[in-house]
Design an enzyme around this catalytic site. Structure first.
Site, PDB file in Angstrom:
ATOM      1  N   LYS A  93      -4.653  -3.722  11.252  1.00 18.68           N
ATOM      2  CA  LYS A  93      -4.400  -2.382  10.705  1.00 18.68           C
ATOM      3  C   LYS A  93      -3.225  -2.425   9.747  1.00 18.68           C
ATOM      4  CE  LYS A  93      -1.950   1.158  11.811  1.00 18.68           C
ATOM      5  NZ  LYS A  93      -1.686   1.805  10.490  1.00 18.68           N
ATOM      6  N   GLY A 152       7.363  -4.543  12.444  1.00 17.73           N
ATOM      7  CA  GLY A 152       7.782  -3.162  12.286  1.00 17.73           C
ATOM      8  C   GLY A 152       9.089  -2.896  12.995  1.00 17.73           C
ATOM      9  N   SER A 153       9.264  -1.668  13.442  1.00 22.63           N
ATOM     10  CA  SER A 153      10.527  -1.259  14.050  1.00 22.63           C
ATOM     11  C   SER A 153      10.615  -1.701  15.509  1.00 22.63           C
ATOM     12  CB  SER A 153      10.666   0.261  13.985  1.00 22.63           C
ATOM     13  OG  SER A 153       9.748   0.875  14.893  1.00 22.63           O
ATOM     14  N   GLU A 193       7.965  -9.217  14.922  1.00 21.00           N
ATOM     15  CA  GLU A 193       9.025  -9.347  13.913  1.00 21.00           C
ATOM     16  C   GLU A 193       9.548  -7.947  13.685  1.00 21.00           C
ATOM     17  OE1 GLU A 193      11.187  -8.899  11.195  1.00 21.00           O
ATOM     18  OE2 GLU A 193       9.580  -9.270   9.743  1.00 21.00           O
ATOM     19  N   CYS A 245      13.017  -6.821   5.548  1.00 15.03           N
ATOM     20  CA  CYS A 245      13.678  -7.095   6.821  1.00 15.03           C
ATOM     21  C   CYS A 245      14.728  -8.185   6.689  1.00 15.03           C
ATOM     22  CB  CYS A 245      12.646  -7.473   7.878  1.00 15.03           C
ATOM     23  SG  CYS A 245      11.564  -8.837   7.381  1.00 15.03           S
ATOM     24  N   GLU A 250      19.747  -0.946  11.197  1.00 16.68           N
ATOM     25  CA  GLU A 250      18.985  -1.297  10.002  1.00 16.68           C
ATOM     26  C   GLU A 250      18.674  -0.038   9.201  1.00 16.68           C
ATOM     27  OE1 GLU A 250      15.374  -4.284   8.898  1.00 16.68           O
ATOM     28  OE2 GLU A 250      14.954  -2.842  10.477  1.00 16.68           O
TER      29      GLU A 250
END
Length: 492
Positions: A180, A233-234, A255, A289, A389
């Site tokens: 996705k 993602g987060s 990650e 990132c 972040e």
């Protein structure tokens, strides 16, 4: 600023069609018929509509991948590698279109030569290098060895900041997959999937399901037919994905971002370091990132570093993707508000705004989600802008007195993805490379990159597992131990 591309022509390509996703080799809408608008972040123009899929669509995709698994798994490695190489050739032929699609989708300017074909070729070269090992045995009439076999159908969820490379990394390395892309930037993944089909990769091997993370995304790790998951993602969403995987007792790799330090020592070549750091934090509007968002600098060169960074960042031009600029908009309104909120938090916390801290004005920016490159000085390690972040073009400068303090500040965050060290002393470089808690350490390199096939992943809250290099291929396999005893010879 000079337009270099006709901004209206980009979506006129046979690689895309409105409101379809790839399931079992067929381009189909969502089972519900619902759609999601894909918006250009530079001007909020409607780019396309994609299917708003849910668990039913994911289930159809998993079933298609299950049907394709035996044939693709049993295709010999040389043949599979050949199909990947054909895919790479088509990606290379269409590199300009793919770059423009991703530029428009994400809002970034042109990045230069596309890495996508090379990434596929690297993984194609690993197809016949996935090997087991022979094992010692207690008896000479027994053979022991290991096999590496695919987990089965796997799932992946990728973000919007670099959808083309992330799609390529996960899909090329996996066996049969349901993936996705982010609803904000799905166009390059859909085009890449069409090229994979054109290359002859069998139906059902690659399934691309579009939709919201809370619907289609959440359904992937929950599905009992998925045997492993990759997520980028987060940390908050990564925790939810991990919970779903735990319920199904399946492994995953994550990650989850970074708060990467740029550690500058007094002997660093600042004429190289400052422009590289400025370019690194403004590349893709800081939505990377690996971006080095904290400058941990020795106090003896602190003021000079700030002046050089300000001069370099001041040269960064901002504008829509089709113009000759260095930096585009943020991806969407939520991210725009989020980055501006962090900037306000930095001001309120007592950090000094050296540059930026606001949004650009003028006709080129319209309704886009733009923000100016921002440089903060006199940042304390415990400030919000130094710990969390931001995922925007915001750089924090933190002065330190010695190497030990530099290590403590650099490691003093939850993340551990990338770190960079700027020094001309080999001993300092060796000590820092060992001391820094990061999955990638670059010496005199702003993004810790520059090697071919280097594994990419994080320490601490930046996740685990690796998404590049040979390790990415091994991620999708599991080990089987075989113990084989020969039949006793018949007596004569």
């Amino acid at each position: 600023m000079t337009a270099v591309i006709d901004p209206q022509a980009t979506l006129d390509t046979p690689l895309l069609a409105d409101n379809v996703q790839l399931i079992g080799g067929e381009w189909v809408p969502a089972a519900s018929g619902e759609t999601i608008d894909v918006i250009n972040p530079a001007d909020r123009e409607l780019l396309s509509r994609i299917p708003r899929s849910n668990a039913d669509d994911v289930d159809a995709a998993v079933q298609a991948a299950e049907r394709a698994l035996p044939g693709w798994r049993d295709t010999n490695a040389t043949a599979r590698s050949g199909l990947l190489l054909r895919w790479a050739a088509l990606v290379e032929e269409n590199a300009q279109v793919l770059d423009q699609l991703e530029s428009r989708d994400v809002g970034r300017p042109h990045w230069g030569p596309s890495p996508l074909a090379g990434m596929i070729r690297f993984i194609a070269g690993q197809a016949d290098k996935v090997q087991g090992v022979s094992l010692p045995t207690y008896s000479p009439d027994v053979l022991g060895f290991t096999l590496r076999e695919p987990y089965g159908v796997v799932g992946a969820i990728i973000p919007w900041n670099a959808p083309g490379p992330m799609f390529t990394n996960e899909v090329a390395a996996a066996n049969t997959i349901v993936i996705k892309p982010a609803e904000d930037a799905p166009l390059a993944p859909l085009a890449l999937a069409r090229l994979a089909m054109d290359a002859g990769i069998p139906a059902g091997v690659i399934n691309v399901v579009t939709g919201l993370g809370s619907e289609a995304g959440a359904a992937i790790p929950r599905h009992p037919g998925i045997r492993r998951v990759g997520f980028t993602g987060s940390p908050a969403t990564g925790s939810l994905v991990m919970e779903s995987c735990a319920r199904n007792l399946i492994p995953l790799h994550l990650e989850l971002g970074g708060k990467s330090p740029q550690v500058i020592f007094p002997d660093a070549d600042l004429s190289v370091a400052a422009p590289a750091i400025a370019a690194g934090i403004t590349l893709n509007t800081g939505q990377i990132c690996a971006a080095g968002s904290r400058v941990v600098v020795h106090r003896s060169v602190h003021q000079e570093v700030v002046e050089r960074l300000a001069a370099a960042m001041q040269k960064v031009t901002v504008g829509p993707w089709h113009q000759q600029v260095n930096m585009g908009p943020l991806i969407n309104g939520r991210q725009h508000e989020r980055v501006l909120g962090y900037i306000e938090a930095g001001k309120a916390g007592g950090a000094e705004v050296v540059l930026g801290g606001d949004v650009p004005s003028g006709s080129d920016y319209g309704d886009g989600f733009f923000v100016n490159p921002t440089l903060f000085d006199q940042v304390r390690p415990d400030m919000k802008i130094a710990q969390e972040e931001i995922f925007g073009p915001v750089l924090s400068v933190i002065p330190v007195d010695d190497e030990q303090e530099a290590i403590e500040v650099a490691n003093g965050v939850d993340y551990g993805l990338v770190a960079s060290v700027w020094t001309q002393d080999v001993g300092t470089a060796v000590r820092m490379s060992r001391a820094l808690q990061a999955g990638q350490v670059g010496v005199n390199n702003a993004l810790g990159a520059g090697v071919i096939g280097g594994p990419f992943g994080g320490y601490k809250s930046s996740g685990f597992g690796r998404t590049m290099g040979a390790d990415a291929v091994l991620n999708w396999t599991q080990i089987k131990t075989v113990s084989m005893r020969g039949a006793t010879p018949a007596a004569h």
